[in-house]
Design a protein around this motif. Structure first.
Motif, PDB file in Angstrom:
ATOM      1  N   ALA A  86       0.813  -1.216   0.000  1.00  0.00           N
ATOM      2  CA  ALA A  86       0.000   0.000   0.000  1.00  0.00           C
ATOM      3  C   ALA A  86       0.845   1.264   0.000  1.00  0.00           C
ATOM      4  CB  ALA A  86      -0.934   0.007   1.210  1.00  0.00           C
ATOM      5  N   THR A  87       1.988   1.198   0.658  1.00  0.00           N
ATOM      6  CA  THR A  87       2.815   2.396   0.729  1.00  0.00           C
ATOM      7  C   THR A  87       3.336   2.781  -0.649  1.00  0.00           C
ATOM      8  OG1 THR A  87       3.494   1.706   2.924  1.00  0.00           O
ATOM      9  CG2 THR A  87       4.740   3.474   1.900  1.00  0.00           C
ATOM     10  N   ILE A  88       3.735   1.784  -1.401  1.00  0.00           N
ATOM     11  CA  ILE A  88       4.214   2.083  -2.745  1.00  0.00           C
ATOM     12  C   ILE A  88       3.079   2.669  -3.589  1.00  0.00           C
ATOM     13  CG2 ILE A  88       4.976   1.030  -4.915  1.00  0.00           C
ATOM     14  CD1 ILE A  88       6.840  -0.721  -3.393  1.00  0.00           C
ATOM     15  N   GLU A  89       1.923   2.092  -3.445  1.00  0.00           N
ATOM     16  CA  GLU A  89       0.770   2.591  -4.203  1.00  0.00           C
ATOM     17  C   GLU A  89       0.518   4.061  -3.878  1.00  0.00           C
ATOM     18  OE1 GLU A  89      -0.806  -1.402  -5.531  1.00  0.00           O
ATOM     19  OE2 GLU A  89      -2.050   0.384  -5.613  1.00  0.00           O
ATOM     20  N   GLN A  90       0.700   4.347  -2.606  1.00  0.00           N
ATOM     21  CA  GLN A  90       0.465   5.712  -2.182  1.00  0.00           C
ATOM     22  C   GLN A  90       1.521   6.645  -2.762  1.00  0.00           C
ATOM     23  OE1 GLN A  90       1.012   6.330   2.028  1.00  0.00           O
ATOM     24  NE2 GLN A  90       1.826   8.300   1.325  1.00  0.00           N
ATOM     25  N   LEU A  91       2.752   6.194  -2.756  1.00  0.00           N
ATOM     26  CA  LEU A  91       3.827   7.005  -3.320  1.00  0.00           C
ATOM     27  C   LEU A  91       3.590   7.217  -4.807  1.00  0.00           C
ATOM     28  CD1 LEU A  91       6.818   5.428  -1.418  1.00  0.00           C
ATOM     29  CD2 LEU A  91       6.110   7.810  -1.315  1.00  0.00           C
ATOM     30  N   GLN A  92       3.068   6.194  -5.453  1.00  0.00           N
ATOM     31  CA  GLN A  92       2.771   6.328  -6.876  1.00  0.00           C
ATOM     32  C   GLN A  92       1.753   7.437  -7.093  1.00  0.00           C
ATOM     33  OE1 GLN A  92       1.494   2.356  -7.821  1.00  0.00           O
ATOM     34  NE2 GLN A  92       3.562   1.688  -8.402  1.00  0.00           N
ATOM     35  N   ASN A  93       0.747   7.460  -6.210  1.00  0.00           N
ATOM     36  CA  ASN A  93      -0.257   8.517  -6.333  1.00  0.00           C
ATOM     37  C   ASN A  93       0.337   9.895  -6.113  1.00  0.00           C
ATOM     38  OD1 ASN A  93      -2.645   7.096  -6.986  1.00  0.00           O
ATOM     39  ND2 ASN A  93      -2.708   6.298  -4.910  1.00  0.00           N
TER      40      ASN A  93
ATOM     41  N   ILE B 229       5.229  10.529 -22.133  1.00  0.00           N
ATOM     42  CA  ILE B 229       5.888   9.839 -21.024  1.00  0.00           C
ATOM     43  C   ILE B 229       6.645  10.827 -20.165  1.00  0.00           C
ATOM     44  CG2 ILE B 229       7.697   8.191 -20.428  1.00  0.00           C
ATOM     45  CD1 ILE B 229       6.964   6.588 -22.837  1.00  0.00           C
ATOM     46  N   VAL B 230       6.436  10.737 -18.892  1.00  0.00           N
ATOM     47  CA  VAL B 230       7.183  11.572 -17.961  1.00  0.00           C
ATOM     48  C   VAL B 230       8.046  10.642 -17.128  1.00  0.00           C
ATOM     49  CG1 VAL B 230       7.027  13.117 -15.986  1.00  0.00           C
ATOM     50  CG2 VAL B 230       5.346  13.279 -17.824  1.00  0.00           C
ATOM     51  N   GLU B 231       9.296  10.980 -17.014  1.00  0.00           N
ATOM     52  CA  GLU B 231      10.183  10.172 -16.183  1.00  0.00           C
ATOM     53  C   GLU B 231      10.129  10.676 -14.754  1.00  0.00           C
ATOM     54  OE1 GLU B 231      13.686   8.613 -19.112  1.00  0.00           O
ATOM     55  OE2 GLU B 231      14.142  10.182 -17.656  1.00  0.00           O
ATOM     56  N   PHE B 232      10.271   9.770 -13.842  1.00  0.00           N
ATOM     57  CA  PHE B 232      10.362  10.204 -12.452  1.00  0.00           C
ATOM     58  C   PHE B 232      11.265   9.230 -11.723  1.00  0.00           C
ATOM     59  CE2 PHE B 232       6.995   7.099 -12.385  1.00  0.00           C
ATOM     60  CZ  PHE B 232       7.197   6.413 -11.195  1.00  0.00           C
ATOM     61  N   GLU B 233      11.623   9.592 -10.549  1.00  0.00           N
ATOM     62  CA  GLU B 233      12.422   8.694  -9.730  1.00  0.00           C
ATOM     63  C   GLU B 233      12.022   8.893  -8.297  1.00  0.00           C
ATOM     64  OE1 GLU B 233      16.062  10.428 -11.295  1.00  0.00           O
ATOM     65  OE2 GLU B 233      16.470  11.167  -9.291  1.00  0.00           O
ATOM     66  N   ASN B 234      12.105   7.857  -7.510  1.00  0.00           N
ATOM     67  CA  ASN B 234      11.708   7.962  -6.117  1.00  0.00           C
ATOM     68  C   ASN B 234      12.491   6.961  -5.275  1.00  0.00           C
ATOM     69  OD1 ASN B 234      10.018   7.217  -3.687  1.00  0.00           O
ATOM     70  ND2 ASN B 234       8.972   9.041  -4.414  1.00  0.00           N
ATOM     71  N   ALA B 235      13.346   7.512  -4.464  1.00  0.00           N
ATOM     72  CA  ALA B 235      14.220   6.664  -3.653  1.00  0.00           C
ATOM     73  C   ALA B 235      13.447   5.838  -2.640  1.00  0.00           C
ATOM     74  CB  ALA B 235      15.245   7.533  -2.932  1.00  0.00           C
ATOM     75  N   THR B 236      12.357   6.401  -2.153  1.00  0.00           N
ATOM     76  CA  THR B 236      11.594   5.672  -1.140  1.00  0.00           C
ATOM     77  C   THR B 236      10.990   4.404  -1.712  1.00  0.00           C
ATOM     78  OG1 THR B 236      11.076   7.776  -0.140  1.00  0.00           O
ATOM     79  CG2 THR B 236       9.809   5.887   0.591  1.00  0.00           C
ATOM     80  N   ILE B 237      10.473   4.514  -2.932  1.00  0.00           N
ATOM     81  CA  ILE B 237       9.904   3.325  -3.561  1.00  0.00           C
ATOM     82  C   ILE B 237      10.998   2.281  -3.764  1.00  0.00           C
ATOM     83  CG2 ILE B 237       8.966   2.408  -5.718  1.00  0.00           C
ATOM     84  CD1 ILE B 237       7.105   4.745  -5.855  1.00  0.00           C
TER      85      ILE B 237
END
Lengths: 142, 142
Positions: free
Chosen positions: A109-116, B103-111
């Motif tokens: 769920a946390t990843i899903e939230q980060l995606q949002n 397409i938009v690129e993004f990055e997220n260390a938390t994920i």
DNA sequence: CTTGCTGCAAACAGTTTGCAGAACT
DNA sequence: AGTTCTGCAAACTGTTTGCAGCAAG
């Protein structure tokens, strides 16, 4: 919809909670919404047709919905907690072993939230997603 | 590290802001951290070696870092805003518009970190991953 | 009747803001 | 000198909690 009402009813029974007028009303209004709605927005919506349901009850009830698995907390960057319906057709993500090709499903769920959050930051409205993690499974690591 | 100091210095000049002792200190401490750190944690860390920097300044400065592109706000479910360094060389994932195919690129260390946790939980060793979020971009939403 | 639930208001926690004085350019 | 920045404390905002009365089982 009915599915979710049943889920919540089961949850209430299973947890030894009580079925109340307020919870029914809040559930109805919540299920009639789409996207992620803030607690305040939901509270106002409820107030339109039903007098005398307080903020606290809305907060408490939404937490129950989350526990019951019919709602999910969403955090955006506007300082308000939002909730969205956990939709039935949600799919699982996958861990794929590149050696033996075994696949493990998971959900987070946390990843899903980060995606949002990421989507919101770019003005996107997410409809679905795909995430696959590739690597070696526990037996192929050795 | 030096790269980020330079980025911030440029930002300060470009925006007509001022270079101050506090901002330098906060930047140093922030760059010495890893993972996502909460404002309070950062504040306490700063306090250890530097007396008299207030909460407000830490809050204000972290917002500047975010604007300057060297920090990123992270929301978890503990009611505190956290910040993480925007690191270069990070792997990009994609936001894909199903309407106009942009397409938009993004990055997220938390994920990425969560992915590792999930993998560990299943005994997997992650080698790579793919994540694509599908939806409507800001212009196609209208 | 017993216990959980609700509404209210007060309490809280994190964050922001107004302002007078300090610091940068 | 002219502004911006800072620290402090007060103000705010969203959320939680204590409690007396209400309601479900």
């Amino acid at each position: 919809m009915l599915e979710k009402k049943r889920m919540f009813a089961n949850f209430v029974v299973a947890q030894g909670l009580r079925s109340t007028r307020q919870r029914d009303i809040i559930l109805d209004v919540f299920l009639s919404t789409h996207q992620h709605i803030s607690v305040e927005e939901l509270y106002l919506k409820i107030k339109l047709s039903n007098q005398g349901i307080g903020h606290a009850t809305v907060y408490r009830t939404l937490k129950l919905f989350a526990e019951a698995g019919i709602a999910r907390e969403i955090l955006l960057h506007d300082g308000q907690t939002r909730y969205e319906q956990v939709s039935a057709g949600e799919h699982h993500d996958h861990l794929v072993c590149t050696s033996c090709n075994s696949i493990v499903e998971f959900e987070n769920a946390t990843i899903e939230q980060l995606q949002n959050e990421i989507a919101a930051r770019h003005g996107f409205l997410i409809i679905s997603h795909k995430m696959e993690l590739y690597g070696l499974c526990i037996s192929c690591r050795k």
